[in-house]
Scaffold this motif. Structure first.
Motif, mmCIF file in Angstrom:
data_model
loop_
_atom_site.group_PDB
_atom_site.id
_atom_site.type_symbol
_atom_site.label_atom_id
_atom_site.label_comp_id
_atom_site.label_asym_id
_atom_site.label_seq_id
_atom_site.Cartn_x
_atom_site.Cartn_y
_atom_site.Cartn_z
ATOM 1 N N LEU A 103 0.831 -1.207 0.000
ATOM 2 C CA LEU A 103 0.000 0.000 0.000
ATOM 3 C C LEU A 103 0.863 1.255 0.000
ATOM 4 C CD1 LEU A 103 -2.855 -0.991 2.500
ATOM 5 C CD2 LEU A 103 -2.843 -1.121 0.004
ATOM 6 N N LEU A 104 1.955 1.214 0.748
ATOM 7 C CA LEU A 104 2.868 2.358 0.778
ATOM 8 C C LEU A 104 3.470 2.600 -0.604
ATOM 9 C CD1 LEU A 104 4.231 4.484 2.594
ATOM 10 C CD2 LEU A 104 6.067 2.828 2.996
ATOM 11 N N ALA A 105 3.821 1.542 -1.287
ATOM 12 C CA ALA A 105 4.400 1.682 -2.625
ATOM 13 C C ALA A 105 3.394 2.229 -3.635
ATOM 14 C CB ALA A 105 4.929 0.326 -3.101
ATOM 15 N N LEU A 106 2.114 1.956 -3.405
ATOM 16 C CA LEU A 106 1.064 2.419 -4.315
ATOM 17 C C LEU A 106 0.685 3.883 -4.112
ATOM 18 C CD1 LEU A 106 -1.413 -0.617 -4.325
ATOM 19 C CD2 LEU A 106 -0.005 0.176 -6.227
ATOM 20 N N ARG A 107 1.122 4.471 -3.007
ATOM 21 C CA ARG A 107 0.685 5.833 -2.678
ATOM 22 C C ARG A 107 0.977 6.870 -3.761
ATOM 23 N NH1 ARG A 107 0.003 7.986 3.235
ATOM 24 N NH2 ARG A 107 -0.839 6.143 4.269
ATOM 25 N N PRO A 108 2.192 6.958 -4.304
ATOM 26 C CA PRO A 108 2.444 7.977 -5.332
ATOM 27 C C PRO A 108 1.514 7.855 -6.533
ATOM 28 C CG PRO A 108 4.504 7.053 -4.523
ATOM 29 C CD PRO A 108 3.417 6.195 -3.966
ATOM 30 N N LEU A 109 1.281 6.608 -6.984
ATOM 31 C CA LEU A 109 0.398 6.388 -8.128
ATOM 32 C C LEU A 109 -1.036 6.800 -7.785
ATOM 33 C CD1 LEU A 109 -0.130 5.276 -10.966
ATOM 34 C CD2 LEU A 109 -0.428 3.002 -9.936
ATOM 35 N N PHE A 110 -1.466 6.457 -6.552
ATOM 36 C CA PHE A 110 -2.825 6.779 -6.153
ATOM 37 C C PHE A 110 -3.001 8.293 -6.016
ATOM 38 C CE2 PHE A 110 -6.777 6.408 -3.745
ATOM 39 C CZ PHE A 110 -7.345 5.287 -4.328
ATOM 40 N N HIS A 111 -1.994 9.001 -5.461
ATOM 41 C CA HIS A 111 -2.025 10.467 -5.399
ATOM 42 C C HIS A 111 -2.208 11.060 -6.800
ATOM 43 C CE1 HIS A 111 -1.351 11.954 -1.344
ATOM 44 N NE2 HIS A 111 -0.440 11.032 -1.127
ATOM 45 N N TRP A 112 -1.403 10.566 -7.732
ATOM 46 C CA TRP A 112 -1.464 11.083 -9.104
ATOM 47 C C TRP A 112 -2.841 10.839 -9.719
ATOM 48 C CZ3 TRP A 112 -2.375 8.375 -13.657
ATOM 49 C CH2 TRP A 112 -2.200 9.108 -14.830
ATOM 50 N N ARG A 113 -3.358 9.626 -9.523
ATOM 51 C CA ARG A 113 -4.664 9.277 -10.114
ATOM 52 C C ARG A 113 -5.783 10.115 -9.493
ATOM 53 N NH1 ARG A 113 -8.645 5.169 -9.337
ATOM 54 N NH2 ARG A 113 -9.534 4.453 -11.308
ATOM 55 N N LEU A 114 -5.737 10.282 -8.173
ATOM 56 C CA LEU A 114 -6.767 11.069 -7.494
ATOM 57 C C LEU A 114 -6.704 12.523 -7.948
ATOM 58 C CD1 LEU A 114 -9.001 11.046 -5.331
ATOM 59 C CD2 LEU A 114 -7.247 11.582 -3.628
ATOM 60 N N ARG A 115 -5.478 13.070 -8.046
ATOM 61 C CA ARG A 115 -5.326 14.466 -8.483
ATOM 62 C C ARG A 115 -5.849 14.642 -9.906
ATOM 63 N NH1 ARG A 115 -0.499 14.712 -7.283
ATOM 64 N NH2 ARG A 115 -0.693 15.592 -5.198
ATOM 65 N N ALA A 116 -5.586 13.671 -10.773
ATOM 66 C CA ALA A 116 -6.046 13.753 -12.166
ATOM 67 C C ALA A 116 -7.575 13.742 -12.246
ATOM 68 C CB ALA A 116 -5.460 12.591 -12.972
ATOM 69 N N GLN A 117 -8.201 12.952 -11.386
ATOM 70 C CA GLN A 117 -9.672 12.900 -11.394
ATOM 71 C C GLN A 117 -10.280 14.172 -10.822
ATOM 72 O OE1 GLN A 117 -10.773 9.354 -9.270
ATOM 73 N NE2 GLN A 117 -10.377 7.995 -11.001
ATOM 74 N N LEU A 118 -9.721 14.648 -9.723
ATOM 75 C CA LEU A 118 -10.333 15.773 -9.010
ATOM 76 C C LEU A 118 -10.121 17.107 -9.715
ATOM 77 C CD1 LEU A 118 -9.593 14.905 -5.257
ATOM 78 C CD2 LEU A 118 -11.630 14.389 -6.624
ATOM 79 N N GLN A 119 -9.025 17.254 -10.457
ATOM 80 C CA GLN A 119 -8.753 18.556 -11.055
ATOM 81 C C GLN A 119 -9.755 18.914 -12.150
ATOM 82 O OE1 GLN A 119 -4.796 18.462 -12.655
ATOM 83 N NE2 GLN A 119 -5.304 17.138 -14.385
ATOM 84 N N ARG A 120 -10.508 17.927 -12.636
ATOM 85 C CA ARG A 120 -11.541 18.201 -13.642
ATOM 86 C C ARG A 120 -12.833 18.723 -13.030
ATOM 87 N NH1 ARG A 120 -10.097 12.852 -15.212
ATOM 88 N NH2 ARG A 120 -12.179 12.153 -14.594
ATOM 89 N N LEU A 121 -12.947 18.658 -11.708
ATOM 90 C CA LEU A 121 -14.193 19.021 -11.042
ATOM 91 C C LEU A 121 -14.141 20.481 -10.608
ATOM 92 C CD1 LEU A 121 -14.478 15.818 -8.817
ATOM 93 C CD2 LEU A 121 -15.239 16.154 -11.173
ATOM 94 N N THR A 122 -15.045 21.273 -11.137
ATOM 95 C CA THR A 122 -14.995 22.717 -10.895
ATOM 96 C C THR A 122 -16.219 23.267 -10.174
ATOM 97 O OG1 THR A 122 -15.925 23.068 -13.111
ATOM 98 C CG2 THR A 122 -13.501 23.126 -12.885
#
Length: 381
Positions: A46-65
């Motif tokens: 889970l710790l190793a997955l954190r950077p990828l999950f941060h990136w994926r979450l940021r990519a999804q959320l930045q489209r929401l205005t």
């Protein structure tokens, strides 16, 4: 112009971007999401997955205005949640109401997060606008939780204030915000009492209704005149199974035996997660009728009318009958109500026995009384 509700209202659209950036950067939130998404996985993975999950979450959320876009993004997550944790969801009563009006939905209170989730899910599925949600500040100690809730149209009820004069000022401001919402055409959900009915005995607290009327007093309105502007409608929410049933029973037993119960620091958050993700079986949401003017003359009359509608909308299910049959079987010395036993409740009885396993007798009995509550005599006020 001064925003007098800035610290209690939901976030506005122009605040969404900054809030989502905070959430996408939160290590605590990403850790919690990973644990929920991949339960039982090793901590190192889970710790190793954190950077990828941060990136994926940021990519999804930045489209929401906007708040609406955030809620639309949440919609499939709610759908998946309900598919995993319920067997069927039934909604009734909205067809008898006017979607063009703002309402104050006043419901019984069984689960911290699922109750308002089911209200807004039901409204959205019927093509209605979602409502604003009253939530106690005791549930918003975690900044990530506070951000998510206020993004999702929640507003803050400041319950933790000790000073009586300051508390009254905050209640007046809360009442003003609810009236302000109604005048904007925004419906509001509020529970009929502070805190969940852990024993499943639904009774409206008149203090909640008097709070709703406070702003009207400043306008020299009568109680009935204020309530007519708010257009209150009782709502009944039923869950076949309660994921928090053991926690609630243990708390009730502790209060009965010791006179008090001290929650752990993260207990409310754990209850929220358990209530959301735990198995609930059948779920029913019944929207009632707007209260008549004759029922709105004072807080006592209004509370009685709400209680009556919620009681009339509630259904007796096999799990309630199974719980009563086990009470009669295991504590025969008590004067329980009569019950016509039938084969339909046998499976529910076995499921209840599985949930009771490993608990002390006093907690077992409390759990059964909670499930059997619709068939037991009302508690004296």
């Amino acid at each position: 112009m001064s925003d007098i509700y800035a610290d209690i209202r939901p976030f506005n659209d122009n605040e969404v971007k900054a809030v989502l950036e905070r959430l996408a950067a939160s290590e605590e939130l990403v850790g919690a999401l990973l644990k929920q998404r991949f339960p039982g996985w090793p901590a190192a993975v889970l710790l190793a997955l954190r950077p990828l999950f941060h990136w994926r979450l940021r990519a999804q959320l930045q489209r929401l205005t906007s708040v609406e876009k955030f809620q639309m993004w949440l919609e499939p997550q709610i759908e998946q949640l309900l598919q995993r944790s319920t067997s069927v969801v039934e909604v009734s009563g909205l067809e008898n109401l006017d979607p063009g009006k703002a309402h104050v939905w006043i419901s019984n209170h069984r689960d911290i997060a699922m109750d308002p989730t089911m209200i807004n899910y039901s409204l959205h599925q019927a093509g209605w606008p979602t409502s604003r949600i009253a939530i106690g500040d005791n549930l918003l100690q975690n900044p990530d939780v506070a951000d998510v809730m206020r993004l999702n149209k929640s507003f803050v009820v400041k319950r933790s204030i000790a000073n009586k004069r300051q508390k009254l000022r905050e209640l007046q401001r809360l009442s003003g915000y609810i009236r302000h919402s109604a005048e904007q055409g925004q419906s509001v959900w509020i529970a009929q009492r502070e805190g969940r009915a852990k024993d499943n005995r639904d009774k409206t607290d008149t203090a909640v209704l008097k709070m709703l009327a406070l702003h009207g007093r400043e306008r020299n309105e009568s109680f009935a005149e204020t309530m007519q502007q708010l257009n209150p409608v009782p709502v009944s929410i039923q869950y076949e199974w309660d994921p928090c049933d053991q926690l609630k029973a243990a708390e009730l037993v502790a209060v009965a035996q010791c006179g008090d119960y001290s929650k752990a620091d993260d207990e409310d958050v754990r209850s929220i997660l358990l209530g959301l993700t735990g198995q609930k079986g059948r779920v029913k949401v019944n929207f009632g009728q707007p209260l008549a003017t004759a029922q709105l003359q004072d807080a006592d009359m209004m509370a009685a009318a709400i209680d009556q509608q919620i009681a009339e909308m509630a259904e007796i299910w096999p799990v309630h009958q199974a719980a009563l049959s086990l009470l009669r079987q295991q504590w025969p010395q008590h004067d329980w109500p009569e019950l016509a036993d039938n084969s339909d409740i046998a499976a529910k009885r076995q499921q209840l026995l599985q949930r009771l396993a490993g608990n002390d007798d006093v907690i077992r009995r409390q759990m059964l009384e909670n499930y059997a509550a619709p068939l037991l005599l009302p508690v004296a006020p």
